[in-house]
Structure formats: structure tokens, C-alpha cells
Design a protein around this motif. Sequence first.
Motif, PDB file in Angstrom:
ATOM      1  N   GLN A   1      -1.446   8.489 -29.904  1.00  0.00           N
ATOM      2  CA  GLN A   1      -1.215   7.786 -28.631  1.00  0.00           C
ATOM      3  C   GLN A   1      -0.261   6.623 -28.840  1.00  0.00           C
ATOM      4  OE1 GLN A   1      -4.366   6.827 -25.818  1.00  0.00           O
ATOM      5  NE2 GLN A   1      -5.841   7.795 -27.185  1.00  0.00           N
TER       6      GLN A   1
ATOM      7  N   TRP B   1      -7.461   7.101 -31.424  1.00  0.00           N
ATOM      8  CA  TRP B   1      -6.175   6.745 -30.836  1.00  0.00           C
ATOM      9  C   TRP B   1      -4.992   7.355 -31.585  1.00  0.00           C
ATOM     10  CZ3 TRP B   1      -6.861   0.812 -29.608  1.00  0.00           C
ATOM     11  CH2 TRP B   1      -7.835   0.679 -28.607  1.00  0.00           C
TER      12      TRP B   1
ATOM     13  N   THR C   1      -4.603   0.347 -25.758  1.00  0.00           N
ATOM     14  CA  THR C   1      -3.931   1.472 -25.127  1.00  0.00           C
ATOM     15  C   THR C   1      -3.002   0.991 -24.009  1.00  0.00           C
ATOM     16  OG1 THR C   1      -5.906   1.761 -23.757  1.00  0.00           O
ATOM     17  CG2 THR C   1      -5.693   3.179 -25.665  1.00  0.00           C
TER      18      THR C   1
END
Length: 270
Positions: free
Chosen positions: A263, A260, A55
Motif C-alpha cells: 500500500q 500494509w 494510510t
Amino acid sequence: MIWPWRRKSRRTLARIAIEGPIAGGTRTRVVKALREVEQRQCPALLLRIDSPGGTVGDSQEIHAAIGRLRAKGCRVVASFGNISASGGVYVGVAAEKIVANAGSITGSIGVILRGNNLSRLLERIGIQFETVKSGLYKDILSPDRALTSAERTLLQELIDSSYGQFVAAVAEGRRLTDEAVRGFADGRVFSGAQALELGLVDALGDEDSARRLACELAGLDPDKTRPVEFGKPKKGLPGLLPGRSALAQLSEALHLELAWSGQPLWLHRP
């Protein structure tokens, strides 16, 4: 008064390992360990990275924490293991020096954002979403429909902004121009040997080579100094079970796809 543990710490080579995808848990552990290294006034840190990235925000926070540690005078050397790609590179370029194995997989500098368009599947099984939203783009990347051209443009602008931050960090950390970094920062991966030619790493060698370099930078005796581990991940009973590795890899892949989704990621994602 100087406490004995402080005198000892000033002769200590710290080691922190970043293994696997970079996300909240990794960030919490690593930032806490970096803070402890700073408090102990260790003169050098060996940062072992074996990660495909993760991330954006978590990678940035680790990068910033390394910068704060270096500002206090700690010499930081990164050692790239099997893979140090994307967010792993972002974290690594915060170090003063980078050592990679000739065959380490690195690079993959860039940003990826993926959503799941399940509209055809949902139509076949008779499921339809009802959406009430406050703005035109509030349900962007909703899985029940395709992106509109306007939505795709907005997301591309988001990706471009994140990519610019990545390029700037690599350029600053590796003392390269933005143009030079953009010349190879198109998502491709490199071997450690190729990365050396591009200026992405400083030297080829194993972790012990990186350890010796960190010692030399801090004025420690490489033949007498062994690293002290900080922030070691806890291993519970599941880690001892047969087949745990394959199960963990499958679970990790599923987590990347679901948790995720939607994102922007600094992640090597074949």
C-alpha cells in the motif's frame, strides 16, 4: 428555543487526540468525534497529534472532515507532540494554526510503498506459487518474484500522483507555493524549530500554548477554559498488563509490515 447544552457547547473548547498510526480504526473514531464537535457547535478545537502517519485514504478523510468543521466556523489549532510526521503532517495542515514543541519530530513528507520479495526464501524451502490472472499487472508486488521494470514504472507513477496530492495539501494549508514545499518535501524529518523556519508550523510551544491560542482565536478566556475530550479511545484490560507497551510496539511494527505491505503510505518509516 436554545437548549442549555447548546449554550454551554458554544463556550466549549473541544479536544481530539490522534495517537499512533493512522488507519481505519483511528479514522472512524476521529471523524465521528469531529462530527460530534460540529453538532455541538463548539467554537474551537484543539487537535493533539502524536502520530508517524499511516494510510493515505484514512489521512485524507480526517483532513477533509477537519476542513468541513472549519467551514462551519470552528477554529482549529493543531498541537504536535513527540512526533507528527508524514500523514500526521497531512492531517495537521488542515488546521488553522499549528503549534509544535521545539523538539517535535515532524516532516517526512512523501510516500512509501514496500513489498516483500521472498522468491529466494521460497525457492530454498521448495515452495512455488501458481498464478492465474486476468491482466499483465494483476499480481504486481507478488512476494514470489521481483518487480519487472514496467511494473516499477507503474508503481512510481502511482507514488508520484500520491506525492503530488500531499504537496498540494501542504502548500494550501500552510499558504506556501508548490515549489517551496517540494524544496523540503523529500522525506527528511525536521525538529519543530526547523519546521518553524520552513513555515510548516506557526509557533513553538507545548499543548497548553496551543490550547491558549485556540481559546484566543475563538474569543474564549484561556484562563477559565479547559478542553472537553471527544472521541477518546477505549482502554481495555490489555492496556493494564505489565509489558503491554513493548508488546504493543512489536505488534504494531509487525502489522505495518504485513497488513500494509503493497500500500502507498504517508508514513514515517525509519
